[in-house]
Design a protein around this motif. Sequence first.
Motif, PDB file in Angstrom:
ATOM      1  N   PRO A 124       0.809  -1.228   0.000  1.00 48.39           N
ATOM      2  CA  PRO A 124       0.000   0.000   0.000  1.00 48.39           C
ATOM      3  C   PRO A 124       0.838   1.272   0.000  1.00 48.39           C
ATOM      4  O   PRO A 124       0.330   2.339  -0.362  1.00 48.39           O
ATOM      5  N   LEU A 125       2.094   1.200   0.396  1.00 46.76           N
ATOM      6  CA  LEU A 125       2.960   2.372   0.337  1.00 46.76           C
ATOM      7  C   LEU A 125       3.492   2.604  -1.065  1.00 46.76           C
ATOM      8  O   LEU A 125       3.722   3.742  -1.477  1.00 46.76           O
ATOM      9  N   LEU A 126       3.661   1.533  -1.811  1.00 43.78           N
ATOM     10  CA  LEU A 126       4.245   1.638  -3.147  1.00 43.78           C
ATOM     11  C   LEU A 126       3.196   1.859  -4.227  1.00 43.78           C
ATOM     12  O   LEU A 126       3.497   2.451  -5.269  1.00 43.78           O
ATOM     13  N   PHE A 127       1.971   1.381  -3.994  1.00 42.22           N
ATOM     14  CA  PHE A 127       0.920   1.476  -5.011  1.00 42.22           C
ATOM     15  C   PHE A 127      -0.334   2.061  -4.364  1.00 42.22           C
ATOM     16  O   PHE A 127      -1.004   1.396  -3.572  1.00 42.22           O
ATOM     17  N   ASP A 128      -0.647   3.314  -4.710  1.00 47.04           N
ATOM     18  CA  ASP A 128      -1.733   4.018  -4.036  1.00 47.04           C
ATOM     19  C   ASP A 128      -3.118   3.590  -4.502  1.00 47.04           C
ATOM     20  O   ASP A 128      -4.110   3.920  -3.851  1.00 47.04           O
ATOM     21  N   LYS A 129      -3.229   2.863  -5.598  1.00 45.49           N
ATOM     22  CA  LYS A 129      -4.529   2.429  -6.097  1.00 45.49           C
ATOM     23  C   LYS A 129      -4.785   0.951  -5.810  1.00 45.49           C
ATOM     24  O   LYS A 129      -5.614   0.310  -6.447  1.00 45.49           O
ATOM     25  N   LEU A 130      -4.076   0.407  -4.839  1.00 46.46           N
ATOM     26  CA  LEU A 130      -4.228  -0.999  -4.492  1.00 46.46           C
ATOM     27  C   LEU A 130      -5.580  -1.230  -3.825  1.00 46.46           C
ATOM     28  O   LEU A 130      -5.983  -0.458  -2.945  1.00 46.46           O
ATOM     29  N   PRO A 131      -6.322  -2.278  -4.221  1.00 39.30           N
ATOM     30  CA  PRO A 131      -7.612  -2.550  -3.561  1.00 39.30           C
ATOM     31  C   PRO A 131      -7.407  -2.837  -2.068  1.00 39.30           C
ATOM     32  O   PRO A 131      -6.488  -3.542  -1.679  1.00 39.30           O
ATOM     33  N   GLY A 132      -8.280  -2.298  -1.237  1.00 40.40           N
ATOM     34  CA  GLY A 132      -8.177  -2.499   0.202  1.00 40.40           C
ATOM     35  C   GLY A 132      -6.959  -1.843   0.816  1.00 40.40           C
ATOM     36  O   GLY A 132      -6.432  -2.327   1.820  1.00 40.40           O
ATOM     37  N   ARG A 133      -6.545  -0.726   0.239  1.00 38.77           N
ATOM     38  CA  ARG A 133      -5.307  -0.088   0.681  1.00 38.77           C
ATOM     39  C   ARG A 133      -5.383   0.376   2.133  1.00 38.77           C
ATOM     40  O   ARG A 133      -4.420   0.215   2.893  1.00 38.77           O
ATOM     41  N   LYS A 134      -6.501   0.952   2.547  1.00 42.05           N
ATOM     42  CA  LYS A 134      -6.618   1.471   3.904  1.00 42.05           C
ATOM     43  C   LYS A 134      -6.501   0.356   4.931  1.00 42.05           C
ATOM     44  O   LYS A 134      -5.883   0.536   5.996  1.00 42.05           O
ATOM     45  N   ALA A 135      -7.076  -0.799   4.645  1.00 41.92           N
ATOM     46  CA  ALA A 135      -6.976  -1.927   5.576  1.00 41.92           C
ATOM     47  C   ALA A 135      -5.542  -2.447   5.642  1.00 41.92           C
ATOM     48  O   ALA A 135      -5.050  -2.805   6.717  1.00 41.92           O
ATOM     49  N   LEU A 136      -4.857  -2.470   4.496  1.00 42.28           N
ATOM     50  CA  LEU A 136      -3.486  -2.957   4.469  1.00 42.28           C
ATOM     51  C   LEU A 136      -2.531  -2.015   5.196  1.00 42.28           C
ATOM     52  O   LEU A 136      -1.488  -2.446   5.685  1.00 42.28           O
ATOM     53  N   LEU A 138      -2.951  -0.754   8.011  1.00 44.61           N
ATOM     54  CA  LEU A 138      -2.880  -1.200   9.402  1.00 44.61           C
ATOM     55  C   LEU A 138      -1.789  -2.249   9.563  1.00 44.61           C
ATOM     56  O   LEU A 138      -1.063  -2.241  10.561  1.00 44.61           O
ATOM     57  N   LEU A 139      -1.681  -3.143   8.598  1.00 38.62           N
ATOM     58  CA  LEU A 139      -0.600  -4.128   8.630  1.00 38.62           C
ATOM     59  C   LEU A 139       0.752  -3.443   8.488  1.00 38.62           C
ATOM     60  O   LEU A 139       1.733  -3.848   9.125  1.00 38.62           O
ATOM     61  N   THR A 140       0.807  -2.396   7.678  1.00 38.69           N
ATOM     62  CA  THR A 140       2.058  -1.663   7.511  1.00 38.69           C
ATOM     63  C   THR A 140       2.539  -1.092   8.837  1.00 38.69           C
ATOM     64  O   THR A 140       3.735  -1.135   9.150  1.00 38.69           O
ATOM     65  N   LEU A 141       1.620  -0.565   9.627  1.00 39.42           N
ATOM     66  CA  LEU A 141       1.984   0.035  10.906  1.00 39.42           C
ATOM     67  C   LEU A 141       2.435  -1.008  11.920  1.00 39.42           C
ATOM     68  O   LEU A 141       3.313  -0.736  12.752  1.00 39.42           O
ATOM     69  N   THR A 142       1.847  -2.186  11.874  1.00 37.33           N
ATOM     70  CA  THR A 142       2.182  -3.231  12.846  1.00 37.33           C
ATOM     71  C   THR A 142       3.269  -4.176  12.358  1.00 37.33           C
ATOM     72  O   THR A 142       3.726  -5.029  13.131  1.00 37.33           O
ATOM     73  N   PHE A 143       3.694  -4.022  11.100  1.00 37.39           N
ATOM     74  CA  PHE A 143       4.664  -4.972  10.550  1.00 37.39           C
ATOM     75  C   PHE A 143       5.996  -4.996  11.303  1.00 37.39           C
ATOM     76  O   PHE A 143       6.537  -6.086  11.531  1.00 37.39           O
ATOM     77  N   PRO A 144       6.592  -3.846  11.691  1.00 38.18           N
ATOM     78  CA  PRO A 144       7.884  -3.928  12.400  1.00 38.18           C
ATOM     79  C   PRO A 144       7.832  -4.807  13.643  1.00 38.18           C
ATOM     80  O   PRO A 144       8.740  -5.626  13.870  1.00 38.18           O
TER      81      PRO A 144
END
Length: 376
Positions: A124-136, A138-144
Motif C-alpha cells: 500500500p505504500l508503493l501502489f496508491d490504487k491498491l484494492p483495500g489499501r486502507k486496511a493494508l 494497518l498491517l504496515t503500521l504493525t509490521f515492524p
Amino acid sequence: MAEQKNAIAFVAREEKPQLPAPASTTGAVGWIRENLFSSIPNMVLTLLSIYLVYVSLPGIIDWVFLKSVWTANSLDECRQISREGACWAVVNERFGQFMYGFYPQELRWRPTLAFVLMLVAYAPLLFDKLPGRKALLLLTLTFPLAAYALLWGGILGIEAVPSNKFGGFLLTLVIGVTGISFSLPLGILLALGRSSDLPFIKVLCVTFIEFIRGVPLITLLFVASTLLNYFLPPSWSFDLILRVIIMVTLFASAYMAEVIRGGLAALPKGQYEAADALGLGYWQSMYLIILPQALKISIPGIVNTFIGLFKDTTLVSVIGLFDPLGIVQPILADSRWNGLVVELYVFVAAFFFIFCFAMSRYSMYLERKLSTGHDR
C-alpha cells in the motif's frame, strides 16, 4: 486584377477526420527507429551490440542451463558429469544456508512468513490504487513488531533465535530493508534541518551530515561491532545486528539528506512564496507544497542511494556476520568444493541484481506516474 478574380478562398464546411500517424513512427517499428537507428552512431552501436549478443549468448545459455550440473556431491563429480557447464550442485546443496544462514531449520517458516508479510505491508505504500489499501495500511503500521517477533522471537511465547544464527540473504534483507525504511524519513528531517534558519538546528545537521559522509561505512561498522561496547555499561547487551542497522541507517540518511536538499534547492522561489501567500505555516507548506515536489525531483537520487545501501550490506562480512559473501567463504574452504568460485559469486550477484533492478524499474514507474507536461 484578373488573378485576384480567379483566386477562390476555400473554407471547410465540416471537420476533417484525423489521419493515423505514419506506421514508421508508431508501434514497435517507431520505437526501433527512434531508439536504435535514430543516427549513424546509434546504428553502429546497435549492430555491434546485436553481434556481441549473437556471439556470447549461446555459450552463456549452454554454461548456465543446457550443460550445467544440479546434482553432485563434489566438484570432481560435477566435472565428470560435465566439464563445460556450471556446477550449480553446490548452490543446490547449500541453498538453505544461502537463504537463511544458520537459522534453525525447523523455524525457517518464520522468516519466510516475515518476508511475505513485508511484501503485503509495503504494497500500500508503493501502489496508491491498491484494492483495500486502507486496511493494508494497518498491517504496515504493525509490521515492524510482527517482523521482530517472527525473526528474533522471545515475545508472545515465540521461541527466541539469537542474532548469531542470522545469515545469508535473510541478513541482507533485514539490514537493507530496515535501513532503507528509516533512512528516508531521517534524511528528510536532516535536509530540512540543514535548510533551517535556526542556527543551532542547522549547525547540528550540517555537522552530522559532513561527519558521516567523511567517514567510510566500514569504519562505522567497526565502531558498531567493537568500540561501541566500551561506551556502554558492562551489564548492557546491545545486539550486534541492531548496532549495524543503526550505523547503516545513519550512514544512508546523511547521503539521503543531500539528495533531498538538492530537490529543495531545485524548486523555484515562487513555490515558497505561493505557500506563504496562502497563509500556510512551515510544516503545512512543507507537507502540502514543497516536499511533494522536492521528493518528485529527487526520485532518481533517492533510489540510487537505496541501491547503494542495499549493496553495501555486504560489508558486514568484515565484522564477522555471515551475509551471502560470508557464506561463500566456508564453502570455498570445504575440500569437496575447493576450487569452485565462479558459480558461487554468480549466484550471489544474481540475487543482488534482481532486487536492485526491481528498485530501478519501480523508480522509472514512479517517475512516469508523477510526470507532468512540464517535466518533458
